[in-house]
Design a protein around this motif. Structure first.
Motif, PDB file in Angstrom:
ATOM      1  N   LEU A  11       0.843  -1.188   0.000  1.00 46.93           N
ATOM      2  CA  LEU A  11       0.000   0.000   0.000  1.00 46.93           C
ATOM      3  C   LEU A  11       0.879   1.239   0.000  1.00 46.93           C
ATOM      4  N   GLN A  13       0.948   5.707  -1.112  1.00 50.70           N
ATOM      5  CA  GLN A  13       0.199   6.896  -1.486  1.00 50.70           C
ATOM      6  C   GLN A  13       0.488   7.280  -2.932  1.00 50.70           C
ATOM      7  N   THR A  91      -3.742   0.637  -9.124  1.00 55.65           N
ATOM      8  CA  THR A  91      -4.146  -0.377  -8.158  1.00 55.65           C
ATOM      9  C   THR A  91      -4.607  -1.640  -8.875  1.00 55.65           C
ATOM     10  N   THR A 121      -1.693  -1.457  -4.076  1.00 60.87           N
ATOM     11  CA  THR A 121      -2.794  -0.546  -3.795  1.00 60.87           C
ATOM     12  C   THR A 121      -2.237   0.860  -3.647  1.00 60.87           C
ATOM     13  N   SER A 123      -3.290   4.700  -2.781  1.00 57.70           N
ATOM     14  CA  SER A 123      -4.322   5.531  -2.181  1.00 57.70           C
ATOM     15  C   SER A 123      -4.245   6.948  -2.723  1.00 57.70           C
TER      16      SER A 123
END
Length: 124
Positions: A11, A13, A91, A121, A123
């Motif tokens: 994950l 940003q 993603t 992923t 974000s």
């Protein structure tokens, strides 16, 4: 035959970076064209990048060109995908694939061996 295992997902940003690795075993690594594909939820498998057996030829999807870099280290039986400037639309589950041919290919149907995938992923 060859077995492929992906790693390096996670994950991050938007704007961040990840490096995916795909380790191969059970075959002569330098005989294979290697590629990365990705599949987002509810969508089909999409070509990302491919690299020739000696690493001299690469191909990229337009959506990732200038952001992603595929490379390989035949001494380590490993192919990499360096992903920079990541966007939420990146993603997906990312898959490593191998093809016992000379020419790089964008069609997933033309690849013989696949890893299990690693989740990326991004974000917002």
């Amino acid at each position: 035959q060859v077995q492929l295992v992906e790693s390096g997902g996670g994950l991050v940003q938007a704007g961040g970076s990840l490096r995916l690795s795909c380790a191969a075993s059970g075959g002569t690594f330098s005989n294979y064209v290697l590629a990365w594909f990705r599949q987002a939820p509810g969508k089909g498998r999409e070509f990302v990048a491919a690299i020739s057996r000696r690493g001299g030829d690469t191909a990229y999807a337009d959506s990732v060109k200038d952001r992603f870099t595929i490379s390989r280290d035949n001494a380590k039986n490993t192919v990499y995908l360096q992903m920079n400037s990541l966007k939420p639309e990146d993603t997906a589950v990312y898959y490593c694939a191998a093809r016992n041919r000379v020419v790089v290919d964008r069609n997933p149907a033309n690849y013989d061996y696949w890893g299990q995938g690693t989740q990326v992923t991004v974000s917002s």
